[in-house]
Design a protein around this motif. Structure first.
Motif, PDB file in Angstrom:
ATOM      1  N   SER A  50      55.610  65.134  56.078  1.00 52.19           N
ATOM      2  CA  SER A  50      55.601  64.363  57.321  1.00 52.19           C
ATOM      3  C   SER A  50      54.881  65.051  58.480  1.00 52.19           C
ATOM      4  N   GLY A  51      54.742  66.374  58.387  1.00 47.42           N
ATOM      5  CA  GLY A  51      54.191  67.111  59.509  1.00 47.42           C
ATOM      6  C   GLY A  51      55.189  67.247  60.651  1.00 47.42           C
ATOM      7  N   GLN A  52      56.434  66.877  60.404  1.00 50.76           N
ATOM      8  CA  GLN A  52      57.469  66.871  61.438  1.00 50.76           C
ATOM      9  C   GLN A  52      58.675  67.689  60.995  1.00 50.76           C
ATOM     10  N   MET A  53      59.358  68.275  61.978  1.00 52.44           N
ATOM     11  CA  MET A  53      60.596  68.990  61.670  1.00 52.44           C
ATOM     12  C   MET A  53      61.824  68.154  62.023  1.00 52.44           C
ATOM     13  N   GLY A  54      61.619  67.065  62.738  1.00 55.38           N
ATOM     14  CA  GLY A  54      62.740  66.210  63.134  1.00 55.38           C
ATOM     15  C   GLY A  54      63.186  65.304  62.004  1.00 55.38           C
ATOM     16  N   VAL A  55      64.442  64.893  62.073  1.00 60.19           N
ATOM     17  CA  VAL A  55      64.997  63.964  61.091  1.00 60.19           C
ATOM     18  C   VAL A  55      65.436  62.691  61.807  1.00 60.19           C
ATOM     19  N   PRO A  56      65.548  61.576  61.135  1.00 62.56           N
ATOM     20  CA  PRO A  56      65.308  61.433  59.701  1.00 62.56           C
ATOM     21  C   PRO A  56      63.826  61.305  59.365  1.00 62.56           C
ATOM     22  N   VAL A  57      63.506  61.727  58.165  1.00 58.69           N
ATOM     23  CA  VAL A  57      62.226  61.407  57.547  1.00 58.69           C
ATOM     24  C   VAL A  57      62.595  60.560  56.347  1.00 58.69           C
ATOM     25  N   ILE A  58      62.017  59.377  56.288  1.00 56.47           N
ATOM     26  CA  ILE A  58      62.359  58.408  55.250  1.00 56.47           C
ATOM     27  C   ILE A  58      61.133  58.186  54.381  1.00 56.47           C
ATOM     28  N   GLU A  59      61.339  58.336  53.088  1.00 58.09           N
ATOM     29  CA  GLU A  59      60.263  58.114  52.133  1.00 58.09           C
ATOM     30  C   GLU A  59      60.588  56.856  51.345  1.00 58.09           C
ATOM     31  N   ILE A  60      59.700  55.886  51.442  1.00 54.53           N
ATOM     32  CA  ILE A  60      59.857  54.634  50.690  1.00 54.53           C
ATOM     33  C   ILE A  60      58.630  54.526  49.798  1.00 54.53           C
ATOM     34  N   GLY A  61      58.863  54.686  48.503  1.00 53.45           N
ATOM     35  CA  GLY A  61      57.724  54.782  47.585  1.00 53.45           C
ATOM     36  C   GLY A  61      56.913  56.010  47.953  1.00 53.45           C
ATOM     37  N   ASN A  62      55.633  55.815  48.248  1.00 56.10           N
ATOM     38  CA  ASN A  62      54.789  56.948  48.639  1.00 56.10           C
ATOM     39  C   ASN A  62      54.479  56.936  50.137  1.00 56.10           C
ATOM     40  N   LYS A  63      55.198  56.121  50.898  1.00 54.92           N
ATOM     41  CA  LYS A  63      55.007  56.042  52.355  1.00 54.92           C
ATOM     42  C   LYS A  63      56.091  56.845  53.059  1.00 54.92           C
ATOM     43  N   VAL A  64      55.707  57.506  54.143  1.00 54.52           N
ATOM     44  CA  VAL A  64      56.638  58.337  54.897  1.00 54.52           C
ATOM     45  C   VAL A  64      56.788  57.769  56.305  1.00 54.52           C
ATOM     46  N   ILE A  65      58.035  57.614  56.728  1.00 53.88           N
ATOM     47  CA  ILE A  65      58.355  57.137  58.078  1.00 53.88           C
ATOM     48  C   ILE A  65      59.147  58.246  58.765  1.00 53.88           C
ATOM     49  N   GLY A  67      61.606  59.130  61.684  1.00 56.87           N
ATOM     50  CA  GLY A  67      62.545  58.435  62.559  1.00 56.87           C
ATOM     51  C   GLY A  67      63.017  57.138  61.928  1.00 56.87           C
ATOM     52  N   PHE A  68      64.013  56.534  62.561  1.00 54.30           N
ATOM     53  CA  PHE A  68      64.536  55.253  62.070  1.00 54.30           C
ATOM     54  C   PHE A  68      63.754  54.137  62.747  1.00 54.30           C
ATOM     55  N   ASP A  69      62.648  53.733  62.098  1.00 54.44           N
ATOM     56  CA  ASP A  69      61.799  52.662  62.607  1.00 54.44           C
ATOM     57  C   ASP A  69      62.056  51.430  61.746  1.00 54.44           C
ATOM     58  N   LYS A  70      63.018  50.613  62.208  1.00 60.18           N
ATOM     59  CA  LYS A  70      63.469  49.463  61.418  1.00 60.18           C
ATOM     60  C   LYS A  70      62.320  48.517  61.074  1.00 60.18           C
ATOM     61  N   ASN A  71      61.409  48.290  62.005  1.00 57.77           N
ATOM     62  CA  ASN A  71      60.287  47.380  61.736  1.00 57.77           C
ATOM     63  C   ASN A  71      59.419  47.892  60.605  1.00 57.77           C
ATOM     64  N   LYS A  72      59.103  49.186  60.618  1.00 59.21           N
ATOM     65  CA  LYS A  72      58.297  49.756  59.531  1.00 59.21           C
ATOM     66  C   LYS A  72      59.054  49.704  58.210  1.00 59.21           C
TER      67      LYS A  72
END
Length: 79
Positions: A50-65, A67-72
């Motif tokens: 993710s390049g980030q140290m903050g959480v959450p980091v959410i992995e859906i399939g091969n995509k990384v989000i 933070g909690f970005d409900k729209n994404k």
């Protein structure tokens, strides 16, 4: 609807992590929760992805989000 692998990198004290996990539960989706406060290797893997140290980091399939970005999340899940 469970057609994709979901991983949540989180910590126990993170309110946005709890929101993300509760959201997946509300949709009836299985996910793997990784507590990066207890797993240093997983924390390093999360930062590399993710390049980030903050959480959450959410992995859906091969995509990384980051933070909690409900729209994404909804867009990736097709909700």
């Amino acid at each position: 609807m469970q057609h994709v692998k979901i991983t949540v990198y989180s910590t126990p004290s993170c309110p946005w992590c709890s929101r993300a996990k509760n959201y997946f539960k509300s949709l009836g989706l299985n996910f793997k929760n990784i507590d990066v406060s207890k797993d240093q290797k997983a924390a390093e893997k999360m930062v590399k992805k993710s390049g980030q140290m903050g959480v959450p980091v959410i992995e859906i399939g091969n995509k990384v989000i980051v933070g909690f970005d409900k729209n994404k999340i909804d867009k990736l899940l097709g909700v």
